[in-house]
Design a protein around this motif. Structure first.
Motif, short mmCIF file in Angstrom:
data_model
loop_
_atom_site.label_atom_id
_atom_site.label_comp_id
_atom_site.label_asym_id
_atom_site.label_seq_id
_atom_site.Cartn_x
_atom_site.Cartn_y
_atom_site.Cartn_z
N SER A 171 2.22 -7.23 0.84
CA SER A 171 2.68 -6.74 2.14
C SER A 171 1.54 -6.40 3.10
O SER A 171 1.79 -6.04 4.25
N HIS A 172 0.28 -6.51 2.63
CA HIS A 172 -0.85 -6.15 3.49
C HIS A 172 -2.09 -6.92 3.05
O HIS A 172 -2.30 -7.15 1.86
N SER A 213 3.80 -0.09 -5.59
CA SER A 213 3.19 0.53 -4.41
C SER A 213 1.95 1.30 -4.84
O SER A 213 2.00 2.14 -5.73
N MET A 214 0.82 1.00 -4.19
CA MET A 214 -0.45 1.60 -4.58
C MET A 214 -0.48 3.11 -4.37
O MET A 214 -0.90 3.88 -5.23
N GLY A 257 5.53 3.45 -8.39
CA GLY A 257 4.47 3.94 -7.53
C GLY A 257 3.28 4.40 -8.36
O GLY A 257 3.47 4.96 -9.45
N PHE A 258 2.09 4.18 -7.86
CA PHE A 258 0.88 4.48 -8.62
C PHE A 258 0.12 5.70 -8.08
O PHE A 258 -0.94 6.03 -8.59
N GLY A 259 0.65 6.33 -7.05
CA GLY A 259 0.10 7.60 -6.57
C GLY A 259 -1.37 7.58 -6.21
O GLY A 259 -2.08 8.57 -6.33
N GLY A 260 -1.87 6.41 -5.77
CA GLY A 260 -3.26 6.32 -5.36
C GLY A 260 -4.23 5.96 -6.47
O GLY A 260 -5.44 5.86 -6.22
N LEU A 319 0.85 -1.18 0.00
CA LEU A 319 0.00 0.00 0.00
C LEU A 319 0.89 1.24 0.00
O LEU A 319 0.78 2.10 -0.85
N TYR A 320 1.76 1.33 1.00
CA TYR A 320 2.79 2.36 1.09
C TYR A 320 4.12 1.66 1.37
O TYR A 320 4.17 0.65 2.07
#
Length: 368
Positions: free
Chosen positions: A84-85, A39-40, A59-62, A3-4
């Motif tokens: 990771s989550h 990373s989302m 990274g996908f910046g949300g 996620l992060y």
């Protein structure tokens, strides 16, 4: 997938950074491996090149939809995926439907996976992946709560950050003694945690409750509580401290810079955090890496971090008398910081962590 990894500074994000560094190292050492970290919520610009080279990170910046589609596409090209989550489980059915042989690993940290889950998530945990749990406590709790076979769970304890400064000398830092007007011989207790009233399981309240009788025996005793805090919690604690009449013995100092983290550990005679819902507790092993005596609770993942009492003292986190006696014991005994640090390095060094990841990946790929 995370996620992060770099955009937040919490415990899970630190684990993601250490994991990413280990996986990138393994890729550099083995030309047959390929590795990519998605990373989302991070942006690609937020990467810390100490842990990952840009070629390994996106990274996908949300942008959740783009992240989902890219993750599924990349997953179909991969032998193994590490999530990771638990909130990333949504991609598992798509990948398993299109590529049943793809191996999927879920990193299980703690409270995020302990509580009841929707049926579809439980079925994925039970049937479609392997779980890497950061502690035996987390492994046992999720096995019981979600009816997961323990054969599907591996233990992978957290590790000291690869860039953590392991001190060679063990003296209280002069600049911190001067800053807080302390004497080098004053007994100092220390807790480093996020101060959030909504959590309520870190145990600093009970340390405060144990202080009055301790101050009678150690009049110069100081308790330093550090970490990012919300205003309501600071106000609540201030009233709590006043009610015990220990204003002169407690310092709530707020957020500390990463560059001073080791100094604060070395300032302490005892690091204490009698938590009751810790997935692992990286702060315990960081304190031990600095040669500091540690006290933790015996009802959660702290037991793994403190090696079931070999690396620090375990107490009932709800028992104020036990907390008091444990602190008194630690303040009265002489310790060799080098021995504490050596034991910590043996079990929780980054090198040991990377070696365990290699072994786990070898076993899972062997089943392919």
């Amino acid at each position: 997938m995370s996620l992060y990894t770099f955009g937040l500074t919490g415990g899970i994000e630190k684990v993601c950074q250490t994991l990413a560094k280990a996986l990138s190292n393994l890729t550099e050492e083995n030309s047959g491996l390929k590795f990519k970290h998605f990373s989302m919520y991070d942006t690609s610009a937020q990467i810390n090149p100490l842990y990952l080279e840009p070629k390994y990170f996106k990274g996908f910046g949300g942008n959740k939809l783009f992240f989902m589609l890219a993750s599924i596409w990349k997953g179909l090209q991969s032998d193994t995926i590490i999530l990771s989550h638990i909130n990333l489980l949504i991609i598992v059915p798509f990948i398993k439907f299109l590529s049943p042989k793809t191996k999927i690993i879920l990193y299980a940290h703690g409270i995020e996976i302990w509580d009841s889950l929707p049926l579809w998530k439980r079925e994925i945990l039970q049937n479609d992946l392997e779980i890497w749990a950061v502690s035996n406590f987390t492994a046992n709790k999720i096995a019981l709560t979600h009816q997961i076979s323990k054969t599907h769970i591996k233990i992978l304890n957290n590790a000291i950050d690869p860039y953590f400064h392991w001190p060679k000398y063990f003296e209280k830092p002069a600049q911190l003694l001067k800053r807080f007007k302390l004497d080098a011989n004053q007994p100092i207790l220390y807790t480093l945690t996020r101060l959030n009233g909504a959590e309520g399981y870190k145990g600093y309240d009970r340390v405060l409750a144990a202080l009055p009788p301790l101050i009678k025996k150690f009049p110069q005793l100081i308790y330093i509580i550090a970490g990012k805090a919300d205003e309501m919690e600071i106000e609540r604690l201030s009233q709590y401290i006043k009610s015990y009449g220990i204003d002169q013995n407690v310092k709530i100092i707020g957020f500390i810079n990463e560059s001073e983290k080791v100094d604060y550990y070395q300032l302490a005679d005892v690091f204490i955090m009698p938590s009751s819902m810790e997935g692992f507790g990286i702060v315990f092993i960081e304190a031990a890496a600095c040669g500091v005596q540690t006290i933790g609770g015996n009802k959660d993942g702290s037991t793994d971090a403190l090696l079931n009492g070999e690396l620090g003292k375990l107490i009932s986190p709800d028992n104020i008398v036990e907390i008091e006696l444990a602190i008194e014991h630690c303040l009265n005994q002489k310790v060799e910081p080098q021995q504490i640090q050596a034991k910590c390095r043996k079990h929780f060094s980054f090198e040991n962590y990377q070696s365990q990841i290699t072994q786990h990946l070898h076993l899972i790929l062997k089943k392919t």
